[in-house]
Scaffold this motif. Structure first.
Motif, short mmCIF file in Angstrom:
data_model
loop_
_atom_site.label_atom_id
_atom_site.label_comp_id
_atom_site.label_asym_id
_atom_site.label_seq_id
_atom_site.Cartn_x
_atom_site.Cartn_y
_atom_site.Cartn_z
N UNK A 1 7.00 18.19 4.34
CA UNK A 1 7.30 19.09 5.02
C UNK A 1 5.84 19.27 6.21
N UNK A 2 4.33 19.68 5.20
CA UNK A 2 3.45 19.90 5.48
C UNK A 2 2.81 18.75 6.83
N UNK A 3 3.13 17.27 5.53
CA UNK A 3 2.28 16.56 6.28
C UNK A 3 2.87 15.98 7.57
N UNK A 4 4.15 16.52 7.77
CA UNK A 4 4.82 15.98 9.76
C UNK A 4 4.59 17.03 9.97
N UNK A 5 3.63 18.27 9.37
CA UNK A 5 3.56 19.28 10.80
C UNK A 5 2.12 19.26 11.17
N UNK A 6 0.95 18.64 9.74
CA UNK A 6 -0.24 18.11 10.23
C UNK A 6 -0.35 16.69 11.24
N UNK A 7 1.31 15.64 11.60
CA UNK A 7 1.19 14.81 12.67
C UNK A 7 1.82 15.87 13.80
N UNK A 8 1.64 16.48 14.22
CA UNK A 8 2.25 17.79 15.02
C UNK A 8 4.05 17.86 15.58
N UNK A 9 4.70 17.80 14.60
CA UNK A 9 5.96 18.49 14.35
C UNK A 9 6.48 20.06 13.86
N UNK A 10 6.72 20.61 14.41
CA UNK A 10 6.83 21.73 14.33
C UNK A 10 7.97 22.47 13.11
N UNK A 11 7.11 23.11 12.57
CA UNK A 11 8.94 23.85 11.44
C UNK A 11 10.13 23.98 11.75
N UNK A 12 9.98 24.18 13.58
CA UNK A 12 11.48 24.08 13.46
C UNK A 12 12.68 22.98 14.56
N UNK A 13 11.54 21.69 14.28
CA UNK A 13 12.18 20.87 15.05
C UNK A 13 12.90 19.98 12.81
N UNK A 14 11.29 20.63 11.67
CA UNK A 14 11.41 19.81 10.59
C UNK A 14 12.86 20.44 9.46
N UNK A 15 13.22 21.74 10.53
CA UNK A 15 14.49 22.26 9.55
C UNK A 15 15.09 21.97 10.91
N UNK A 16 15.62 20.85 11.53
CA UNK A 16 16.51 20.42 12.27
C UNK A 16 16.53 19.08 11.30
N UNK B 1 0.68 -1.03 0.01
CA UNK B 1 0.49 -0.35 -0.22
C UNK B 1 0.46 1.12 0.06
N UNK B 2 0.59 2.39 0.24
CA UNK B 2 1.00 3.52 -0.48
C UNK B 2 1.47 4.19 0.71
N UNK B 3 1.99 5.26 1.33
CA UNK B 3 2.25 5.56 2.28
C UNK B 3 2.12 7.14 2.79
N UNK B 4 0.27 7.09 3.83
CA UNK B 4 -0.50 8.50 3.39
C UNK B 4 0.92 9.74 3.59
N UNK B 5 2.00 9.44 4.48
CA UNK B 5 2.93 10.25 4.84
C UNK B 5 4.02 10.16 3.61
N UNK B 6 3.36 9.96 2.04
CA UNK B 6 5.02 9.39 1.61
C UNK B 6 5.79 10.87 1.10
N UNK B 7 6.68 10.76 0.96
CA UNK B 7 7.89 12.28 0.97
C UNK B 7 7.97 12.31 -0.18
N UNK B 8 7.08 11.26 -1.43
CA UNK B 8 7.83 12.03 -2.68
C UNK B 8 6.22 12.10 -2.86
N UNK B 9 5.47 13.99 -3.68
CA UNK B 9 4.26 13.99 -4.62
C UNK B 9 4.32 14.26 -5.72
N UNK B 10 5.13 13.93 -6.53
CA UNK B 10 5.32 13.85 -7.46
C UNK B 10 5.61 12.42 -8.54
N UNK B 11 4.71 11.50 -9.42
CA UNK B 11 4.82 10.62 -9.75
C UNK B 11 4.46 10.78 -11.28
N UNK B 12 5.67 10.76 -11.98
CA UNK B 12 5.10 11.38 -13.60
C UNK B 12 5.11 9.64 -14.55
#
Length: 349
Positions: A172-187, A73-84
């Motif tokens: 990053x937006x998916x991870x923010x929706x999971x509760x991670x902050x922008x600062x944590x993502x940048x780190x 199955x696909x990962x709902x938090x997949x790191x890639x968005x575009x598959x041509x």
């Protein structure tokens, strides 16, 4: 050395796979052991392979399994968005010509026993599903949470330089929706914190602009997304869509786009040359400073009445009538003794 302590030979390691029906076979190459498996398309073949070594030289086991592609199955938090379609077709050709070199990575699907969720290798899964290249893929099963599995895929793709800025931004937006902050993502993504402002600009773009981004993700970098967000804020969707389309279709530069944005945010003001006029007469003067007029002139007695009538008729074309109380004051002033003077000071604003 006792027989049971003897290290497994290559042949022994190949023999650990469970026997499967002979009516459905396909050759799959493994990075570790060059496994040749006989596959059943509806079941998972398991093999525990000791193929890696840690820093101290000790053997490390990896849980490798052959999984039918329809069970992945696909990962709902997949790191890639575009598959041509072109990307998937190219991967299908590689698999058809060369076989599978590296295992994909999965976790067990916690909601559906017997199924798996992809961590890394979704392009290969889609290639097999769409183009019917291989019925199953060799996979390494990880014991990770869904969120950590997505980060695993992110790091794998970063190592292969397969991400676009748009991919990163949506992840990053998916991870923010999971509760991670922008600062944590940048780190965790090893980014300057200021860059998160650029990545988060994608989320603020209208759908019409995002459609262009999905078509040409390499053209629309994070800095371009931020510039388009600024343009949208300043000039609205129509102007932004026009500029974004021209930027993509005419292959304009980022400098060109920046100039378009600045022109919308800080439009050039047309300087109005102030109107000034000062005319001196022997019996007075006339001044004009933009929209203010001033007249001071002496009028001879026999011409005063005609001048006053002409001046009042001219004033009717521009003057705004005063309130009743102001009219009484104006009449009283008009009838005062000073109005009989041969010198008339008139100011018009």
């Amino acid at each position: 050395m006792k027989e049971r302590d003897r290290p497994l030979s290559r042949e022994d390691r190949l023999a650990v796979e469970l026997p499967m029906p002979k009516n459905f076979s396909n050759r799959l190459a493994s990075q570790d052991a060059g496994l040749i498996a006989t596959l059943n398309p509806t079941s998972v073949t398991t093999a525990e392979i000791s193929a890696d070594t840690d820093a101290g030289g000790a053997s490390v086991s990896r849980n490798l399994v052959h999984i039918p592609v329809e069970l992945i199955d696909p990962n709902p938090l997949a790191p890639r968005e575009v598959y041509t379609p072109e990307m998937i077709s190219a991967r299908a050709k590689d698999l058809r010509d060369q076989g599978q070199h590296d295992p994909i990575h999965v976790i067990r699907n916690p909601e559906y026993p017997g199924r798996y969720i992809i961590c890394d290798g979704w392009t290969r899964v889609q290639a097999c599903t769409t183009h019917k290249v291989l019925p199953a893929l060799l996979a390494q099963v990880h014991e990770l949470s869904l969120q950590e599995s997505a980060w695993f895929g992110y790091e794998q793709n970063e190592g292969r330089a397969q991400h676009t800025d748009f991919d990163r931004a949506m992840f990053y937006e998916k991870m923010i929706a999971q509760g991670e902050t922008a600062a944590e993502l940048a780190r965790r993504a090893k980014l300057p914190r200021a860059m998160m402002t650029f990545y988060r600009a994608y989320k603020k773009l209208p759908d019409e602009i995002l459609d262009l981004v999905r078509e040409r993700p390499l053209k629309f970098s994070a800095r371009v997304a931020y510039a388009l967000h600024q343009l949208h804020e300043a000039a609205g969707i129509r102007r932004t869509l026009t500029v974004a389309t021209k930027f993509a279709e005419e292959d304009q530069t980022v400098r060109w786009l920046s100039n378009q944005v600045q022109a919308a945010i800080h439009p050039k003001q047309h300087k109005v040359v102030p109107t000034t006029k000062h005319i001196k007469y022997s019996n007075g003067y006339y001044k004009q400073r933009e929209d203010a007029f001033e007249l001071s002139i002496e009028v001879e007695a026999d011409k005063r009445e005609a001048f006053a009538q002409a001046l009042e008729a001219l004033l009717e074309t521009v003057a705004v009538k005063a309130a009743p109380t102001d009219q009484k004051t104006a009449i009283a002033a008009h009838e005062s003794p000073t109005s009989a003077s041969t010198a008339a000071d008139i100011k018009v604003s």
